[in-house]
Design a protein around this motif. Structure first.
Motif, short mmCIF file in Angstrom:
data_model
loop_
_atom_site.label_atom_id
_atom_site.label_comp_id
_atom_site.label_asym_id
_atom_site.label_seq_id
_atom_site.Cartn_x
_atom_site.Cartn_y
_atom_site.Cartn_z
N ASP A 113 5.25 -29.90 -4.11
CA ASP A 113 5.74 -29.88 -2.74
C ASP A 113 4.68 -29.48 -1.72
OD1 ASP A 113 8.55 -30.46 -3.31
OD2 ASP A 113 8.61 -28.47 -4.22
N LEU A 114 3.49 -29.12 -2.19
CA LEU A 114 2.47 -28.60 -1.28
C LEU A 114 1.83 -29.69 -0.43
CD1 LEU A 114 0.61 -26.12 -3.67
CD2 LEU A 114 2.25 -25.54 -1.87
N PRO A 115 1.59 -29.41 0.86
CA PRO A 115 0.87 -30.35 1.73
C PRO A 115 -0.63 -30.13 1.58
CG PRO A 115 1.63 -28.48 3.02
CD PRO A 115 2.09 -28.24 1.60
N MET A 116 -1.22 -30.79 0.62
CA MET A 116 -2.61 -30.50 0.27
C MET A 116 -3.58 -30.72 1.43
SD MET A 116 -2.44 -29.28 -2.69
CE MET A 116 -1.57 -29.29 -4.29
N ASN A 117 -3.39 -31.78 2.20
CA ASN A 117 -4.30 -32.04 3.31
C ASN A 117 -4.21 -30.95 4.37
OD1 ASN A 117 -5.21 -34.40 2.13
ND2 ASN A 117 -3.76 -35.70 3.21
N ALA A 118 -3.00 -30.51 4.67
CA ALA A 118 -2.82 -29.45 5.67
C ALA A 118 -3.45 -28.15 5.19
CB ALA A 118 -1.34 -29.26 5.97
N LEU A 119 -3.31 -27.86 3.91
CA LEU A 119 -3.88 -26.62 3.37
C LEU A 119 -5.41 -26.65 3.42
CD1 LEU A 119 -1.50 -26.14 0.33
CD2 LEU A 119 -1.85 -24.47 2.16
N GLN A 120 -5.99 -27.81 3.22
CA GLN A 120 -7.45 -27.92 3.23
C GLN A 120 -8.05 -27.71 4.61
OE1 GLN A 120 -7.94 -31.78 1.21
NE2 GLN A 120 -9.10 -30.69 -0.35
N THR A 121 -7.26 -27.90 5.65
CA THR A 121 -7.78 -27.78 7.01
C THR A 121 -7.22 -26.56 7.75
OG1 THR A 121 -6.04 -29.24 7.86
CG2 THR A 121 -8.12 -30.26 7.19
N CYS A 122 -6.38 -25.78 7.10
CA CYS A 122 -5.74 -24.65 7.75
C CYS A 122 -6.63 -23.41 7.69
CB CYS A 122 -4.40 -24.37 7.07
SG CYS A 122 -3.44 -23.10 7.86
N PRO A 123 -6.89 -22.73 8.81
CA PRO A 123 -7.74 -21.54 8.79
C PRO A 123 -7.19 -20.39 7.96
CG PRO A 123 -7.59 -22.41 11.02
CD PRO A 123 -6.59 -23.16 10.21
N ALA A 141 2.94 -22.45 -7.07
CA ALA A 141 2.63 -23.09 -5.80
C ALA A 141 1.76 -22.19 -4.93
CB ALA A 141 3.92 -23.47 -5.07
N VAL A 142 2.05 -20.88 -4.93
CA VAL A 142 1.25 -19.94 -4.14
C VAL A 142 -0.21 -19.96 -4.60
CG1 VAL A 142 0.83 -17.49 -3.67
CG2 VAL A 142 3.15 -18.42 -3.51
N ILE A 143 -0.42 -19.87 -5.90
CA ILE A 143 -1.78 -19.83 -6.43
C ILE A 143 -2.52 -21.13 -6.11
CG2 ILE A 143 -3.19 -19.59 -8.50
CD1 ILE A 143 -1.69 -17.04 -7.63
N GLU A 144 -1.83 -22.25 -6.30
CA GLU A 144 -2.45 -23.55 -6.02
C GLU A 144 -2.78 -23.67 -4.53
OE1 GLU A 144 -3.88 -27.44 -6.57
OE2 GLU A 144 -3.34 -25.94 -8.07
N ALA A 145 -1.86 -23.24 -3.68
CA ALA A 145 -2.09 -23.34 -2.24
C ALA A 145 -3.24 -22.45 -1.80
CB ALA A 145 -0.82 -22.96 -1.49
N ALA A 146 -3.31 -21.23 -2.34
CA ALA A 146 -4.41 -20.32 -1.99
C ALA A 146 -5.75 -20.90 -2.38
CB ALA A 146 -4.18 -18.97 -2.67
N GLN A 147 -5.81 -21.46 -3.57
CA GLN A 147 -7.07 -22.04 -4.03
C GLN A 147 -7.46 -23.25 -3.19
OE1 GLN A 147 -5.96 -22.63 -8.15
NE2 GLN A 147 -6.84 -20.66 -8.78
N ARG A 148 -6.47 -24.06 -2.83
CA ARG A 148 -6.76 -25.25 -2.03
C ARG A 148 -7.23 -24.85 -0.62
NH1 ARG A 148 -5.87 -30.83 -2.54
NH2 ARG A 148 -5.81 -30.23 -4.74
N ALA A 149 -6.58 -23.85 -0.02
CA ALA A 149 -6.97 -23.40 1.32
C ALA A 149 -8.39 -22.84 1.31
CB ALA A 149 -5.98 -22.36 1.83
#
Length: 308
Positions: A113-123, A141-149
């Motif tokens: 469910d993660l928005p990978m593109n948004a996470l990559q560009t989010c400060p 999802a939290v761990i994946e999102a943190a790593q992607r950001a």
């Protein structure tokens, strides 16, 4: 599609808060939703990564977020699923939470469910210990999102926000410590941190978290203020004396105001000073959301305090 400067992942909830007269007043909560609203009220475009049910509670949350100007492109309405709720009761020892959230729509969120593109560009990406504890799929999802950001150059801000009703202390300790190892900004509360670290002194706790990984540690001390520590340089900001009525969500208010000000100033000490006042103001009303001040209210209160 709007581009948020802060993305918050977790479970929003509908709140029923006991009033002094006895009845429960409906409001809104869920720590990450509170943080997102606080950040938005303090001037930063903020979004949510979550799921809510297609029930009236989910609709009410969506209406709230729209009124606050939050980015909800990644907040899904899940057909046939339910939104979590909780109750706040008060007694001489403080406020107490009772949850009805098992199997909620948010708990079914997964890394898919993660928005990978948004996470990559989010400060800034923000999550909490509650986000980790709600379900194993949300934890992933939290761990994946943190790593992607972080891979995209953003920072990961994390509040361990301990809820032993959601998971055992030993599991919480191990998992939140592991999360701190990939965290850039740690936002623990003192009582939670004492249980999670086994330490008592605030300065020792800040040093402990620095050793795990975060560059910035903002350790909230309740009515006593905040200890802000940046790469080992520590400063204690005293709490502001206000006519406190309900501390529900004060830590979340602090976190949102802190992150918004950090983005605006790149100064953790200034951000802590601003958020310290915002959190104090948030205790002067009832509920987690309604009393959260906006940017101008916080600035005005700080100016008055500085002149006093």
């Amino acid at each position: 599609m709007n581009t948020p400067q802060i993305l918050c992942l977790g479970e929003p909830l509908v709140e029923f808060n006991q009033t002094p007269e006895g009845p429960f007043a409906m409001g809104f909560g869920g720590d990450v939703s509170n943080v997102a609203i606080s950040a938005a009220r303090h001037g930063v475009q903020t979004g949510l990564i979550t799921r809510v049910g297609d029930d009236p509670f989910g609709a009410a949350l969506c209406d709230l977020w729209a009124s606050e100007g939050l980015v909800t492109d990644h907040a899904a309405r899940a057909q046939g699923e339910e939104t979590g709720v909780y109750f706040v009761t008060h007694d001489a020892s403080g406020h107490h939470f009772t949850y009805r959230r098992k199997g909620s729509a948010a708990s079914r969120l997964t890394p898919q469910d993660l928005p990978m593109n948004a996470l990559q560009t989010c400060p800034i990406f923000y999550a909490s210990g509650i986000s980790l504890a709600v379900s194993s799929s949300m934890q992933d999802a939290v761990i994946e999102a943190a790593q992607r950001a972080r891979a995209g150059g953003g920072i990961f801000a994390f509040d361990p926000n301990l809820r032993v009703a959601l998971w055992p202390l030993e599991v919480a300790r191990e998992t939140t410590h592991r999360c701190m190892q990939i965290c850039d900004v740690a936002l623990p509360g003192l009582e939670d941190a004492r249980q999670l670290t086994g330490l008592h002194d605030a300065k020792d706790i800040a040093s402990f978290y620095h050793e795990l990984g975060p560059r910035i540690v903002a350790l909230t001390l309740g009515a006593e203020g905040v200890l802000i520590s940046v790469e080992g340089t520590q400063r204690v900001l005293s709490g502001h004396r206000v006519d406190a009525k309900d501390a529900t969500g004060a830590g979340d208010c602090f976190n949102g105001a802190f992150l918004a000000t950090l983005l605006a100033t790149n100064d953790p000490f200034s951000a802590a000073e601003h958020a310290n006042m915002a959190a104090a103001l948030s205790t002067t009303g009832y509920g987690a959301v309604t009393p959260i001040p906006n940017l101008s209210q916080t600035r005005k209160a700080l100016e008055i305090a500085q002149r006093a």
